[in-house]
Enzyme design. Structure first.
Site, PDB file in Angstrom:
ATOM      1  N   TYR A 242       0.823  -1.204   0.000  1.00  0.00           N
ATOM      2  CA  TYR A 242       0.000   0.000   0.000  1.00  0.00           C
ATOM      3  C   TYR A 242       0.856   1.252   0.000  1.00  0.00           C
ATOM      4  O   TYR A 242       2.072   1.190   0.213  1.00  0.00           O
ATOM      5  CB  TYR A 242      -0.952  -0.003   1.208  1.00  0.00           C
ATOM      6  CG  TYR A 242      -0.301   0.302   2.541  1.00  0.00           C
ATOM      7  CD1 TYR A 242       0.510  -0.632   3.184  1.00  0.00           C
ATOM      8  CD2 TYR A 242      -0.490   1.538   3.165  1.00  0.00           C
ATOM      9  CE1 TYR A 242       1.099  -0.339   4.403  1.00  0.00           C
ATOM     10  CE2 TYR A 242       0.102   1.827   4.391  1.00  0.00           C
ATOM     11  CZ  TYR A 242       0.893   0.884   5.006  1.00  0.00           C
ATOM     12  OH  TYR A 242       1.488   1.170   6.209  1.00  0.00           O
TER      13      TYR A 242
ATOM     14  N   GLU B 237      12.408   2.472  13.894  1.00  0.00           N
ATOM     15  CA  GLU B 237      11.536   3.578  13.462  1.00  0.00           C
ATOM     16  C   GLU B 237      10.302   3.600  14.355  1.00  0.00           C
ATOM     17  O   GLU B 237      10.172   2.792  15.273  1.00  0.00           O
ATOM     18  CB  GLU B 237      11.152   3.413  11.989  1.00  0.00           C
ATOM     19  CG  GLU B 237      10.484   2.083  11.685  1.00  0.00           C
ATOM     20  CD  GLU B 237      10.294   1.810  10.192  1.00  0.00           C
ATOM     21  OE1 GLU B 237      10.152   2.767   9.407  1.00  0.00           O
ATOM     22  OE2 GLU B 237      10.265   0.625   9.829  1.00  0.00           O
TER      23      GLU B 237
ATOM     24  N   LYS C 204       6.414  -2.111   1.727  1.00  0.00           N
ATOM     25  CA  LYS C 204       5.286  -1.518   2.469  1.00  0.00           C
ATOM     26  C   LYS C 204       4.069  -2.430   2.375  1.00  0.00           C
ATOM     27  O   LYS C 204       3.148  -2.174   1.600  1.00  0.00           O
ATOM     28  CB  LYS C 204       4.985  -0.116   1.922  1.00  0.00           C
ATOM     29  CG  LYS C 204       4.161   0.751   2.862  1.00  0.00           C
ATOM     30  CD  LYS C 204       4.244   2.211   2.462  1.00  0.00           C
ATOM     31  CE  LYS C 204       3.294   3.107   3.228  1.00  0.00           C
ATOM     32  NZ  LYS C 204       3.425   3.073   4.673  1.00  0.00           N
TER      33      LYS C 204
ATOM     34  N   LEU D  64      11.231   1.216   6.799  1.00  0.00           N
ATOM     35  CA  LEU D  64      10.586   1.665   5.572  1.00  0.00           C
ATOM     36  C   LEU D  64      11.336   2.892   5.046  1.00  0.00           C
ATOM     37  O   LEU D  64      11.718   3.769   5.824  1.00  0.00           O
ATOM     38  CB  LEU D  64       9.127   2.036   5.844  1.00  0.00           C
ATOM     39  CG  LEU D  64       8.380   2.410   4.560  1.00  0.00           C
ATOM     40  CD1 LEU D  64       8.085   1.160   3.733  1.00  0.00           C
ATOM     41  CD2 LEU D  64       7.110   3.157   4.852  1.00  0.00           C
TER      42      LEU D  64
HETATM   43  N1  PDD Z   1       3.055   4.986   7.289  1.00  0.00           N
HETATM   44  N2  PDD Z   1       7.823   3.841   8.681  1.00  0.00           N
HETATM   45  C1  PDD Z   1       6.696   3.117   8.743  1.00  0.00           C
HETATM   46  C2  PDD Z   1       6.731   1.808   9.452  1.00  0.00           C
HETATM   47  C3  PDD Z   1       5.512   3.607   8.141  1.00  0.00           C
HETATM   48  O1  PDD Z   1       4.393   2.871   8.201  1.00  0.00           O
HETATM   49  C4  PDD Z   1       5.522   4.865   7.497  1.00  0.00           C
HETATM   50  C5  PDD Z   1       4.302   5.445   6.837  1.00  0.00           C
HETATM   51  C6  PDD Z   1       6.729   5.602   7.472  1.00  0.00           C
HETATM   52  C7  PDD Z   1       6.841   6.937   6.796  1.00  0.00           C
HETATM   53  O2  PDD Z   1       6.794   6.802   5.399  1.00  0.00           O
HETATM   54  P1  PDD Z   1       6.248   7.978   4.472  1.00  0.00           P
HETATM   55  O3  PDD Z   1       7.042   9.187   4.819  1.00  0.00           O
HETATM   56  O4  PDD Z   1       6.500   7.500   3.111  1.00  0.00           O
HETATM   57  O5  PDD Z   1       4.793   8.169   4.803  1.00  0.00           O
HETATM   58  C8  PDD Z   1       7.855   5.048   8.054  1.00  0.00           C
HETATM   59  C9  PDD Z   1       1.850   5.416   6.631  1.00  0.00           C
HETATM   60  C10 PDD Z   1       1.638   6.891   6.689  1.00  0.00           C
HETATM   61  C11 PDD Z   1       0.682   4.616   7.168  1.00  0.00           C
HETATM   62  O6  PDD Z   1       0.867   3.413   7.314  1.00  0.00           O
HETATM   63  O7  PDD Z   1      -0.393   5.158   7.417  1.00  0.00           O
END
Ligand code: PDD
Length: 284
Positions: A33, A179, A147, A204
């Protein structure tokens, strides 16, 4: 009010959206996703999200359901049909429906689902006050760079934080922070250097991370990409997180210890401002 969502080629009212019970996303979490933020009705960091989706699909030998141009059209169409000014678009691709089996099916057609979520992003209480986190063991699998929709481990970690009366959790593996449950984690050292974990399969590869580190370097802020411990975070001048859903958000406490002055720090505040300004300019 019912949203218009997208399911496999059709725009439908959310209550009419249907996916097979044999969909491998439902049975095996065999899906990936992206979450793209929307500011002023425009898509933020969209090329980055599309590129990462392609990478996730590739790592799992999964076919793309439609091409990138079509994905952009669907995003725009959902913004328009739902009159979305600020919030997020969730996009999910699964391997599709097939009789349950651990091996990948030969001929399944990938499923594509998208929906919008209204959410204030630019002005939030969390950004004003900063968030409080706890550290927890990182119990996720070894390919966090993909992801995938298998989000039970981060959900459990976030619930531990909630039960402890805090806002989020930073996950720790072999003594080092990986993270946040749904965001990348950063500390700012006493000399102003930003430290965040280097890219690998352990985290991620955040799209917001990439943009924020670029803006930090452009603003002559020193950035070091390496692992850090919870102890180092407790002694840092500041801490913050980044994600499409939070942009840059200050962290003011970890495991009950105030970080720096215990309030949002200048580096996090400045990077948040730059990120929001630049995103408003660059959003498409
Ligand atoms: N989550 N690390 C993890 C484990 C994440 O699930 C996310 C993002 C990020 C940040 O990635 P980005 O900057 O590309 O949004 C880092 C999304 C927002 C979610 O699962 O809702």
């Amino acid at each position: 009010m019912s949203r218009t969502v997208y399911v496999n080629g059709a725009y439908v009212a959310e209550e009419d959206a249907k996916i097979s019970i044999f969909d491998r996303g439902f049975l095996m979490a065999d899906g990936v996703y992206e979450v793209t933020s929307v500011l002023d009705g425009k898509l933020v960091d969209f090329p980055g999200h599309i590129a990462r989706l392609g990478r996730s699909l590739n790592e799992l030998d999964m076919d793309a359901p439609v091409d990138d141009a079509e994905l952009e059209t669907i995003h725009r169409e959902l913004v328009a049909r739902n009159d979305l000014d600020e919030g997020m678009i969730y996009m999910q691709v699964t391997r599709g429906a097939a009789d349950r089996d651990f091996t990948y099916p030969e001929n399944a057609r990938p499923s594509l689902v998208l929906f919008t979520q209204e959410k204030p992003l630019a002005e939030t209480q969390a950004a004003k006050d900063g968030i409080r986190v706890i550290s927890v063991e990182d119990i996720r699998w070894g390919r966090r760079d993909i992801k995938t929709v298998q989000l039970l481990a981060p959900s459990m970690c976030k619930m531990m934080a909630k039960k402890a009366g805090k806002d989020d959790a930073w996950m720790v593996e072999d003594g080092f922070v990986t993270e946040g449950t749904s965001n990348n984690a950063y500390i700012v050292l006493q000399d102003g250097t930003i430290v965040t974990r280097n890219l690998s399969n352990a985290i991620l590869h955040g799209i917001t991370r990439e943009a924020v580190l670029r803006f930090a370097r452009e603003a002559q802020i020193k950035v070091v990409e390496r692992p850090f411990t919870v102890e180092e975070a407790k002694g840092a001048a500041e801490a913050f997180i980044t994600a499409a859903s939070t942009f840059v958000c200050p962290v003011v406490e970890i495991d009950g210890i105030s970080i720096g002055a215990g309030e949002p720090g200048p580096v996090a505040k400045r990077l948040r401002e730059i990120y929001i300004d630049e995103s408003r300019k660059q959003a498409i």
